[in-house]
Design a protein around this motif. Structure first.
Motif, PDB file in Angstrom:
ATOM      1  N   UNK A 222       0.817  -1.212   0.000  1.00 62.24           N
ATOM      2  CA  UNK A 222       0.000   0.000   0.000  1.00 62.24           C
ATOM      3  C   UNK A 222       0.851   1.262   0.000  1.00 62.24           C
ATOM      4  N   UNK A 223       2.110   1.177   0.392  1.00 65.39           N
ATOM      5  CA  UNK A 223       2.996   2.344   0.356  1.00 65.39           C
ATOM      6  C   UNK A 223       3.082   2.935  -1.044  1.00 65.39           C
ATOM      7  N   UNK A 224       3.042   2.073  -2.071  1.00 64.21           N
ATOM      8  CA  UNK A 224       3.083   2.532  -3.463  1.00 64.21           C
ATOM      9  C   UNK A 224       1.683   2.714  -4.046  1.00 64.21           C
ATOM     10  N   UNK A 228       1.992   9.143  -2.574  1.00 67.79           N
ATOM     11  CA  UNK A 228       3.069   9.643  -3.409  1.00 67.79           C
ATOM     12  C   UNK A 228       4.363   9.529  -2.602  1.00 67.79           C
ATOM     13  N   UNK A 229       5.454  10.102  -3.108  1.00 62.88           N
ATOM     14  CA  UNK A 229       6.753   9.933  -2.446  1.00 62.88           C
ATOM     15  C   UNK A 229       6.730  10.457  -1.017  1.00 62.88           C
ATOM     16  N   UNK A 230       6.084  11.607  -0.792  1.00 57.63           N
ATOM     17  CA  UNK A 230       6.056  12.176   0.555  1.00 57.63           C
ATOM     18  C   UNK A 230       5.240  11.305   1.509  1.00 57.63           C
ATOM     19  N   UNK A 231       4.078  10.884   1.072  1.00 51.77           N
ATOM     20  CA  UNK A 231       3.263  10.028   1.915  1.00 51.77           C
ATOM     21  C   UNK A 231       3.928   8.696   2.183  1.00 51.77           C
ATOM     22  N   UNK A 232       4.565   8.145   1.158  1.00 53.80           N
ATOM     23  CA  UNK A 232       5.240   6.860   1.322  1.00 53.80           C
ATOM     24  C   UNK A 232       6.381   6.973   2.337  1.00 53.80           C
ATOM     25  N   UNK A 233       7.128   8.058   2.278  1.00 51.03           N
ATOM     26  CA  UNK A 233       8.220   8.240   3.233  1.00 51.03           C
ATOM     27  C   UNK A 233       7.693   8.279   4.663  1.00 51.03           C
TER      28      UNK A 233
END
Length: 288
Positions: A222-224, A228-233
């Motif tokens: 679910x990270x991807x 987006x990149x900020x939320x995934x981080x």
């Protein structure tokens, strides 16, 4: 995909037969998912019906295990408040569940999800605890990638966006060390269609029909799929605070994200929001 429909007349008849004290409440807002349809019942409840034989046991799994798991999760889940049984020609178990207010995350802007990325991380971290020996298993989730690799790879045709990057990510996941710890609880399907948000917060984690035990990497995909990149981080950092998964787990998780892309893209006209999730996932995997 629907083998048995449940119109308002049938839903009402089942209520009158099995839960007559609820039968006076209005039925409205019927919605369809991959495996189930939902009628909203009054303001605070919903009816959840399987629509295919292959998914008919999923509600039974929720009825058995969500009462066990709900108390440990920091986000609302649709723990069944009443169980339904076959009747009036409807052949399977069904449930009365709480209505969880909010908007399906698949219908929200991706950038808006970063604000509650840590809340989803906390919810999955609370779930990803050792599962008992009698926990259900699932041949499609939580299993070693090697068991699913042939099917996953066959679906990555040239029609899939970013297919070269997706194939590389899938092969990297296959090459990564496999899960070698005791099995943990796995939601099975925490994609944006099964998340609900409102007011900048995650307000629901729904559809536990694929609940099983095994490798949490299929959930961590679910990270991807969601961010987006900020939320995934933010999601990854908070998850690591709780569990400190090794690097191989995240490589496998990215490969699992790849596996969902062609499935999500399979019916773009019938499920446009899911197709959008598929395109987003492909782009995020390719960019990572």
């Amino acid at each position: 995909m629907i083998e048995v429909d449940v119109d308002a007349e049938l839903a009402r008849a089942l209520l009158v037969q099995q839960h007559p004290d609820l039968a006076h409440l209005p039925l409205h807002g019927r919605t369809f998912g991959w495996d189930n349809l939902t009628w909203r019942l009054g303001e605070d409840l919903a009816l959840r019906f399987p629509v295919r034989e292959t998914s008919s046991t999923l509600v039974e799994r929720e009825q058995r295990w969500l009462p066990v798991l709900a108390a440990r999760l920091p986000v609302p889940v649709p723990r069944p408040v009443r169980d339904g049984r076959p009747g009036h020609g409807y052949p399977w178990a069904w449930s009365v569940v709480p209505w969880l207010p909010g908007t399906p995350v698949a219908a929200t802007p991706v950038a808006d999800r970063t604000g509650w990325a840590t809340e989803l991380a906390d919810a999955l971290a609370a779930l990803h605890r050792p599962a008992p020996p009698d926990a259900p298993t699932n041949p499609y989730r939580g299993v070693p990638l090697a068991q699913r690799h042939e099917v996953m790879a066959s679906r990555l045709t040239e029609a899939v966006p970013h297919v070269a990057a997706l194939r590389d990510a899938l092969e990297a996941g296959l090459a990564a060390p496999a899960w070698d710890r005791d099995p943990v609880w796995v939601h099975g399907d925490p994609h944006p269609g099964n998340l609900v948000a409102a007011g900048g917060h995650l307000t629901g984690l729904i559809d536990f029909g694929d609940l099983c035990s095994g490798d949490p990497a299929s959930d961590l995909a679910t990270a991807w799929m969601t961010f987006d990149a900020a939320g995934r981080a933010a999601f990854v950092a908070r998850t690591q605070e709780a569990h400190r998964w090794d690097a191989a787990t995240w490589v496998r998780a990215r490969a699992w994200a790849v596996s969902y892309v062609p499935v999500l893209l399979a019916h773009p006209e019938e499920y446009p929001l899911m197709a959008a999730v598929g395109r987003h996932t492909a782009a995020q995997v390719a960019a990572a």
